[in-house]
Design a protein around this motif. Structure first.
Motif, PDB file in Angstrom:
ATOM      1  N   THR A 194       7.528   7.292  -4.300  1.00  0.00           N
ATOM      2  CA  THR A 194       6.230   6.673  -4.042  1.00  0.00           C
ATOM      3  C   THR A 194       6.351   5.169  -3.820  1.00  0.00           C
ATOM      4  OG1 THR A 194       5.220   8.357  -5.474  1.00  0.00           O
ATOM      5  CG2 THR A 194       3.865   6.461  -4.895  1.00  0.00           C
ATOM      6  N   MET A 195       7.214   4.528  -4.583  1.00  0.00           N
ATOM      7  CA  MET A 195       7.395   3.079  -4.452  1.00  0.00           C
ATOM      8  C   MET A 195       7.896   2.677  -3.073  1.00  0.00           C
ATOM      9  SD  MET A 195       6.558   1.373  -7.260  1.00  0.00           S
ATOM     10  CE  MET A 195       7.540  -0.122  -7.382  1.00  0.00           C
ATOM     11  N   THR A 196       8.526   3.613  -2.352  1.00  0.00           N
ATOM     12  CA  THR A 196       9.172   3.268  -1.078  1.00  0.00           C
ATOM     13  C   THR A 196       8.569   3.989   0.125  1.00  0.00           C
ATOM     14  OG1 THR A 196      10.875   4.972  -1.432  1.00  0.00           O
ATOM     15  CG2 THR A 196      11.353   2.754  -2.240  1.00  0.00           C
ATOM     16  N   LEU A 197       7.445   4.657  -0.053  1.00  0.00           N
ATOM     17  CA  LEU A 197       6.797   5.335   1.068  1.00  0.00           C
ATOM     18  C   LEU A 197       6.139   4.333   2.015  1.00  0.00           C
ATOM     19  CD1 LEU A 197       5.018   8.359  -0.700  1.00  0.00           C
ATOM     20  CD2 LEU A 197       6.957   8.479   0.900  1.00  0.00           C
ATOM     21  N   VAL A 198       6.000   4.729   3.262  1.00  0.00           N
ATOM     22  CA  VAL A 198       5.362   3.866   4.264  1.00  0.00           C
ATOM     23  C   VAL A 198       3.958   3.473   3.835  1.00  0.00           C
ATOM     24  CG1 VAL A 198       4.549   3.724   6.639  1.00  0.00           C
ATOM     25  CG2 VAL A 198       6.727   4.847   6.147  1.00  0.00           C
ATOM     26  N   ASP A 199       3.153   4.447   3.426  1.00  0.00           N
ATOM     27  CA  ASP A 199       1.767   4.156   3.048  1.00  0.00           C
ATOM     28  C   ASP A 199       1.691   3.241   1.826  1.00  0.00           C
ATOM     29  OD1 ASP A 199       0.822   5.654   5.141  1.00  0.00           O
ATOM     30  OD2 ASP A 199       0.350   7.432   3.940  1.00  0.00           O
ATOM     31  N   THR A 200       2.640   3.375   0.912  1.00  0.00           N
ATOM     32  CA  THR A 200       2.655   2.513  -0.266  1.00  0.00           C
ATOM     33  C   THR A 200       2.937   1.067   0.133  1.00  0.00           C
ATOM     34  OG1 THR A 200       3.469   4.357  -1.607  1.00  0.00           O
ATOM     35  CG2 THR A 200       3.700   2.151  -2.531  1.00  0.00           C
ATOM     36  N   TRP A 201       3.932   0.879   0.987  1.00  0.00           N
ATOM     37  CA  TRP A 201       4.252  -0.466   1.462  1.00  0.00           C
ATOM     38  C   TRP A 201       3.075  -1.069   2.231  1.00  0.00           C
ATOM     39  CZ3 TRP A 201       7.812  -3.281  -0.537  1.00  0.00           C
ATOM     40  CH2 TRP A 201       9.041  -2.751  -0.943  1.00  0.00           C
ATOM     41  N   LYS A 202       2.435  -0.264   3.059  1.00  0.00           N
ATOM     42  CA  LYS A 202       1.293  -0.764   3.842  1.00  0.00           C
ATOM     43  C   LYS A 202       0.151  -1.196   2.921  1.00  0.00           C
ATOM     44  CE  LYS A 202      -0.150   1.285   7.527  1.00  0.00           C
ATOM     45  NZ  LYS A 202      -0.629   2.363   8.431  1.00  0.00           N
ATOM     46  N   ALA A 203      -0.106  -0.397   1.897  1.00  0.00           N
ATOM     47  CA  ALA A 203      -1.185  -0.733   0.967  1.00  0.00           C
ATOM     48  C   ALA A 203      -0.891  -2.049   0.255  1.00  0.00           C
ATOM     49  CB  ALA A 203      -1.363   0.398  -0.046  1.00  0.00           C
ATOM     50  N   ALA A 204       0.370  -2.227  -0.167  1.00  0.00           N
ATOM     51  CA  ALA A 204       0.750  -3.462  -0.837  1.00  0.00           C
ATOM     52  C   ALA A 204       0.654  -4.652   0.114  1.00  0.00           C
ATOM     53  CB  ALA A 204       2.167  -3.338  -1.388  1.00  0.00           C
ATOM     54  N   ALA A 205       1.092  -4.450   1.342  1.00  0.00           N
ATOM     55  CA  ALA A 205       1.014  -5.521   2.338  1.00  0.00           C
ATOM     56  C   ALA A 205      -0.434  -5.910   2.612  1.00  0.00           C
ATOM     57  CB  ALA A 205       1.701  -5.085   3.630  1.00  0.00           C
ATOM     58  N   GLN A 206      -1.328  -4.930   2.652  1.00  0.00           N
ATOM     59  CA  GLN A 206      -2.739  -5.230   2.914  1.00  0.00           C
ATOM     60  C   GLN A 206      -3.346  -6.074   1.800  1.00  0.00           C
ATOM     61  OE1 GLN A 206      -4.543  -4.406   5.838  1.00  0.00           O
ATOM     62  NE2 GLN A 206      -5.756  -6.013   4.866  1.00  0.00           N
ATOM     63  N   VAL A 207      -2.948  -5.790   0.562  1.00  0.00           N
ATOM     64  CA  VAL A 207      -3.437  -6.604  -0.550  1.00  0.00           C
ATOM     65  C   VAL A 207      -2.978  -8.049  -0.371  1.00  0.00           C
ATOM     66  CG1 VAL A 207      -3.318  -6.976  -3.047  1.00  0.00           C
ATOM     67  CG2 VAL A 207      -3.552  -4.655  -2.141  1.00  0.00           C
ATOM     68  N   ARG A 208      -1.726  -8.223   0.039  1.00  0.00           N
ATOM     69  CA  ARG A 208      -1.240  -9.586   0.265  1.00  0.00           C
ATOM     70  C   ARG A 208      -1.953 -10.229   1.456  1.00  0.00           C
ATOM     71  NH1 ARG A 208       4.895 -11.396  -0.337  1.00  0.00           N
ATOM     72  NH2 ARG A 208       4.134 -11.301  -2.503  1.00  0.00           N
TER      73      ARG A 208
END
Length: 463
Positions: free
Chosen positions: A342-356
């Motif tokens: 989960t920590m390395t999934l595409v959607d997880t990274w995108k969600a984190a990037a959107q918060v930033r």
């Protein structure tokens, strides 16, 4: 996170006594590597999952941890923050009480595997249906050997050239003089940029970033420190010797490494008083994440960026980074696998990037990107970039370009010892204790002995 070889040797002995060699590649005992059937993408988990070496200290980390917790279906996550304490980790494995998952440098994974401290993730990947094609090939290659994947890649790091544009202009130079495309130009530029009135160094003209970046300089000169199969050290080849002599010579021309390091260490590296903002540094190769730091703390600094280049003018970067590994004896290996996935999934990274992105927008600052170990996530995040103006856009462009021209050191069961051998050699030369050739000759002997021993042990264990 360098650890003396003697400490590794003592820990190796303790692990060898604690872990009997039965299961393939695990150092194993009767509690062998979990089967694929124990990993189920629809399962939910309770209890507490302990994570060593990772701190969710920013929105990129905290957002992903929150999503991982949700994916576990109820389990709590206990973060043991701070850089991974290798001695503490290996001792916990030997004692049979390891954390459930560890966050480590990719160049530590081979040593952990050869020590029997982590388990292969073939069953984890198959059972959780993890699509490994989404991971960067170089990053995945660094944690794969013996036909097994031993960790899940996370962040990726590459180098680009960073310089103070005002200092370059004052010296009649451009970024092309310091981007690596001509070593003679770098030497000349260092001499023009550095300032040491009365013998006291006030401006570092060029920092070749030793000892860490020897692999980069060697590769730029056409040399690999290790053979492609990870079995033969190549530390004392003429190309590596020349690369080390050049990179050390840059310091010698500025009064010696001790003076450069003293000024380097005194800088407010992560603050607004950093060397570029205070005009105390002309140029250096540096990991791409520093672009984000500089933009955040000194957005008006006169930076100039380019890829690091070979003498032939081609972009080049030494890829390194982090990864998730499951320790031998993990009490929640299935949940740990879900966490890493989960920590390395595409959607997880995108969600984190959107918060930033949202945070930076609220602060009136640009989103300058993230490099992950997931190529699909990188492509999606690149679409989310926001402009910070010509200077910062050039920096972001440089590191995305660098990420397409990377190399890494092959995985091997003695990767920690190998790294220690060449870094110690570089430090001896930097400190004036040795010349490049004899220092690298000794490193070659030490590294090859460590490789031979580790591969022999690996073959015996896996047979």
């Amino acid at each position: 996170m360098r650890t003396p070889l003697v400490r590794w040797s003592l820990l190796s002995v303790s692990l060898a006594l604690a872990l009997t060699s039965c299961a393939k590649g695990t150092g194993g005992g009767t509690s062998a590597t979990p089967s694929a059937g124990q990993f189920n993408p629809s399962a939910t988990y309770q209890g507490t999952i302990s994570v060593m070496g990772f701190g969710a200290t920013d929105e990129i980390g905290s957002t992903r941890v929150d999503l991982a917790k949700k994916a576990l279906g109820g389990a709590d996550i206990k973060l043991i923050e701070g850089d991974l304490d290798i001695q503490q980790f290996l001792s916990s494995v030997a004692a049979g009480d390891p954390p459930d998952i560890v966050y480590a440098n990719r160049d530590q994974i081979g040593t952990f595997a050869s020590r029997g401290a982590v388990i292969p993730l073939t069953s984890c990947i198959k059972g959780e249906q993890i699509d490994t094609s989404m991971y960067d090939k170089g990053a995945l290659g660094q944690v794969t050997f013996g036909q097994e994947v031993w960790a899940i890649p996370e962040f990726n790091q590459v180098q680009i050239t960073m310089a103070n544009g005002d200092l370059l202009k004052q010296a009649g130079l451009t970024i092309d003089d310091v981007n690596g495309s001509s070593w003679d130009k770098i030497t000349a530029a260092a001499g023009k940029l550095y300032k040491a009135p009365g013998g006291k160094l006030q401006v570092i003209g060029y920092d070749s970033k030793l000892p860490e970046f020897l692999p980069l300089w060697a590769k730029a000169n056409g040399a690999d420190l290790l053979s492609a199969d990870g079995k033969k050290a190549q530390l004392n080849s003429p190309q590596v010797v020349k690369a080390l002599e050049f990179a050390v010579g840059i310091y010698d021309a500025q009064g010696g490494f001790a003076k450069v390091k003293a000024l380097r260490d005194s800088a407010d590296f992560f603050g607004k008083g950093n060397q570029f903002a205070k005009a105390e540094l002309g140029a250096m190769p540096m990991e791409q994440w520093y672009v984000n730091v500089l933009n955040d703390v000194s957005p008006k600094a006169p930076l100039v960026f380019d890829t690091f280049r070979t003498p032939q003018g081609q972009p080049l970067a030494y890829s390194s980074g982090s990864a998730w590994a499951i320790p031998k004896g993990s009490k929640n290996a299935a949940a740990a696998c879900r966490f890493a996935k989960t920590m390395t999934l595409v959607d997880t990274w995108k969600a984190a990037a959107q918060v930033r992105v949202d945070k930076r927008k609220a602060e009136g600052k640009p989103f300058t990107g993230i490099l992950t170990g997931n190529v699909q996530a990188d492509a999606e995040i690149e679409k989310m970039l926001t402009s910070g103006g010509p200077i910062w856009d050039a920096g972001v462009k440089a590191f995305y370009e660098a990420n397409k021209h990377t190399f890494s050191l092959p995985a091997n069961p003695a990767d920690k010892e190998f790294k220690t051998a060449w870094q110690d050699a570089v430090n001896r030369v930097l400190n004036g204790q040795d010349k490049a050739q004899p220092a690298l000759d000794k490193a070659q002997r030490d590294a090859q002995a460590a490789l031979d021993k580790a591969w022999a042990g690996w073959t015996k264990r896996t047979n």
